[in-house]
Scaffold this motif. Structure first.
Motif, PDB file in Angstrom:
ATOM      1  N   HIS A  46       0.825  -1.202   0.000  1.00 57.67           N
ATOM      2  CA  HIS A  46       0.000   0.000   0.000  1.00 57.67           C
ATOM      3  C   HIS A  46       0.864   1.258   0.000  1.00 57.67           C
ATOM      4  O   HIS A  46       0.552   2.238  -0.697  1.00 57.67           O
ATOM      5  CB  HIS A  46      -0.960   0.003   1.191  1.00 57.67           C
ATOM      6  N   GLY A  47       1.959   1.239   0.758  1.00 58.39           N
ATOM      7  CA  GLY A  47       2.874   2.386   0.791  1.00 58.39           C
ATOM      8  C   GLY A  47       3.420   2.700  -0.593  1.00 58.39           C
ATOM      9  O   GLY A  47       3.464   3.859  -1.018  1.00 58.39           O
ATOM     10  N   ARG A  51       2.481   6.119  -2.691  1.00 62.46           N
ATOM     11  CA  ARG A  51       3.513   7.059  -3.133  1.00 62.46           C
ATOM     12  C   ARG A  51       3.499   7.215  -4.653  1.00 62.46           C
ATOM     13  O   ARG A  51       3.865   8.264  -5.174  1.00 62.46           O
ATOM     14  CB  ARG A  51       4.882   6.602  -2.653  1.00 62.46           C
ATOM     15  N   GLU A 132       7.850  13.693   2.400  1.00 55.78           N
ATOM     16  CA  GLU A 132       6.766  13.007   1.673  1.00 55.78           C
ATOM     17  C   GLU A 132       6.046  13.993   0.743  1.00 55.78           C
ATOM     18  O   GLU A 132       5.731  13.663  -0.395  1.00 55.78           O
ATOM     19  CB  GLU A 132       5.748  12.391   2.649  1.00 55.78           C
ATOM     20  N   ILE A 135       8.175  14.657  -2.249  1.00 60.20           N
ATOM     21  CA  ILE A 135       8.135  13.512  -3.183  1.00 60.20           C
ATOM     22  C   ILE A 135       6.835  13.555  -3.985  1.00 60.20           C
ATOM     23  O   ILE A 135       6.821  13.350  -5.190  1.00 60.20           O
ATOM     24  CB  ILE A 135       8.263  12.165  -2.415  1.00 60.20           C
ATOM     25  N   VAL A 151      13.383   5.032  -2.098  1.00 61.63           N
ATOM     26  CA  VAL A 151      12.684   4.660  -0.858  1.00 61.63           C
ATOM     27  C   VAL A 151      12.718   3.140  -0.634  1.00 61.63           C
ATOM     28  O   VAL A 151      13.031   2.676   0.454  1.00 61.63           O
ATOM     29  CB  VAL A 151      11.216   5.165  -0.876  1.00 61.63           C
TER      30      VAL A 151
ATOM     31  N   LYS B  14       8.682   2.365   5.063  1.00 54.83           N
ATOM     32  CA  LYS B  14       8.308   1.609   3.847  1.00 54.83           C
ATOM     33  C   LYS B  14       6.844   1.184   3.933  1.00 54.83           C
ATOM     34  O   LYS B  14       6.162   1.073   2.954  1.00 54.83           O
ATOM     35  CB  LYS B  14       9.170   0.351   3.703  1.00 54.83           C
ATOM     36  N   LEU B  16       3.114   1.677   4.847  1.00 48.51           N
ATOM     37  CA  LEU B  16       2.041   2.644   5.119  1.00 48.51           C
ATOM     38  C   LEU B  16       0.718   1.896   4.986  1.00 48.51           C
ATOM     39  O   LEU B  16       0.165   1.785   3.893  1.00 48.51           O
ATOM     40  CB  LEU B  16       2.091   3.807   4.105  1.00 48.51           C
TER      41      LEU B  16
END
Lengths: 190, 88
Positions: A46-47, A51, A132, A135, A151, B14, B16
């Motif tokens: 999900h991260g 992003r 963040e 980015i 990252v 890393k 989230l």
């Protein structure tokens, strides 16, 4: 790539993949085992999606679809790469499919070796939230390269394969991202 | 509020996690996929033996037919003319 979610280093630096047993069970149709894999990996997947998309709803959809695709593709999973890398590849594909924009346009590369740089570091510590935001303000192609290489620590060869671009383009995008990021952090992200 | 600062970009978190649990929807999709697979599997197994049996019978029949067509005539002794069958 070192994979914190799935591997632990022993004294002999032997990577022990704790996902192997769960993957085998899931491959045989055990959805409980797959749920465990989901719980272990969803944050990172999900991260990555968040992003790359900058949109929480779209990121959640992408992560969800990535896990559904992974379930269907599990019988074809070969342990050549780690499960996490394989999952991230599916997630990146899903994001690219859903985004369908002119994201990773090839940018001219004269000499890709000139873009070989160490990890992006800062002279003074930067607030995570500010970083963040910086980015998120980057153009799509540069942001994709920065997220995957900077990252998540992927090599250019891995990131370029995931994004469907040339290695040189990936290096150039990362170089561009670094410049823009420094510039935006100095000026303060608006 | 605790503000976290980083010195390097790879120090960013890393992981989230999403704001909602995605598992119920994933689980539903997996179950739906299973139902589709189970629906198609019996149909295949019900018809396959019958089709296989019919194909085998057809093959044997064709084999017999072809075999009769290419069976050589009775052997003759060298130097003796072939016997003629007189009409009765």
């Amino acid at each position: 790539m070192a994979d914190g979610a799935t591997a632990r280093m022993t004294k002999n630096d032997t990577v022990v993949d704790f996902d192997v047993a769960l993957i085998e069970r899931a491959r045989k149709g055990d959805s409980k085992a797959f749920e465990r894999l989901y719980r272990d990996h969803v944050g990172r997947v999900h991260g990555l999606c968040l992003r790359m998309t900058r949109n929480p709803d779209l990121a959640a959809d992408c992560a969800q679809d990535a896990f559904i695709k992974a379930w269907k593709a599990l019988p074809r999973f070969e342990a050549r790469s780690s499960f996490s890398t394989w999952l991230h590849r599916i997630a990146v594909n899903t994001v690219l499919e859903k985004r369908r924009g002119p994201s990773n346009a090839e940018i001219p590369v004269e000499d890709p070796t000139e873009y070989e740089e160490p990890v992006l570091s800062f002279d003074t510590p930067v607030e995570e939230e500010e970083l963040e935001a910086a980015i998120q303000s980057l153009p799509q192609g540069a942001r994709d390269a920065l997220v995957l290489c900077g990252v998540y620590g992927y090599e250019h060869s891995e990131a370029s394969e995931m994004l469907g671009i040339a290695v040189g383009t990936c290096k150039a995008q990362l170089h561009r991202a670094r410049g823009l990021l420094r510039d935006r952090l100095e000026r303060g992200v608006k | 509020m605790n503000i976290r600062r980083v010195n390097r970009i790879d120090e960013l978190a890393k992981s989230l996690p999403p704001s909602r649990d995605l598992w119920p929807a994933i689980s539903a999709a997996i179950e739906a996929d299973r139902v589709v697979a189970m629906d198609s599997a019996p149909r295949r197994s019900r018809w396959l033996p019958a089709v296989g049996m019919a194909a085998a019978v057809a093959l044997v029949t064709v084999g017999i037919f072809i075999g009769r067509g290419i069976t050589p005539p009775p052997a003759t002794v060298a130097g003796t003319p072939p016997r003629r069958v007189r009409p009765t």
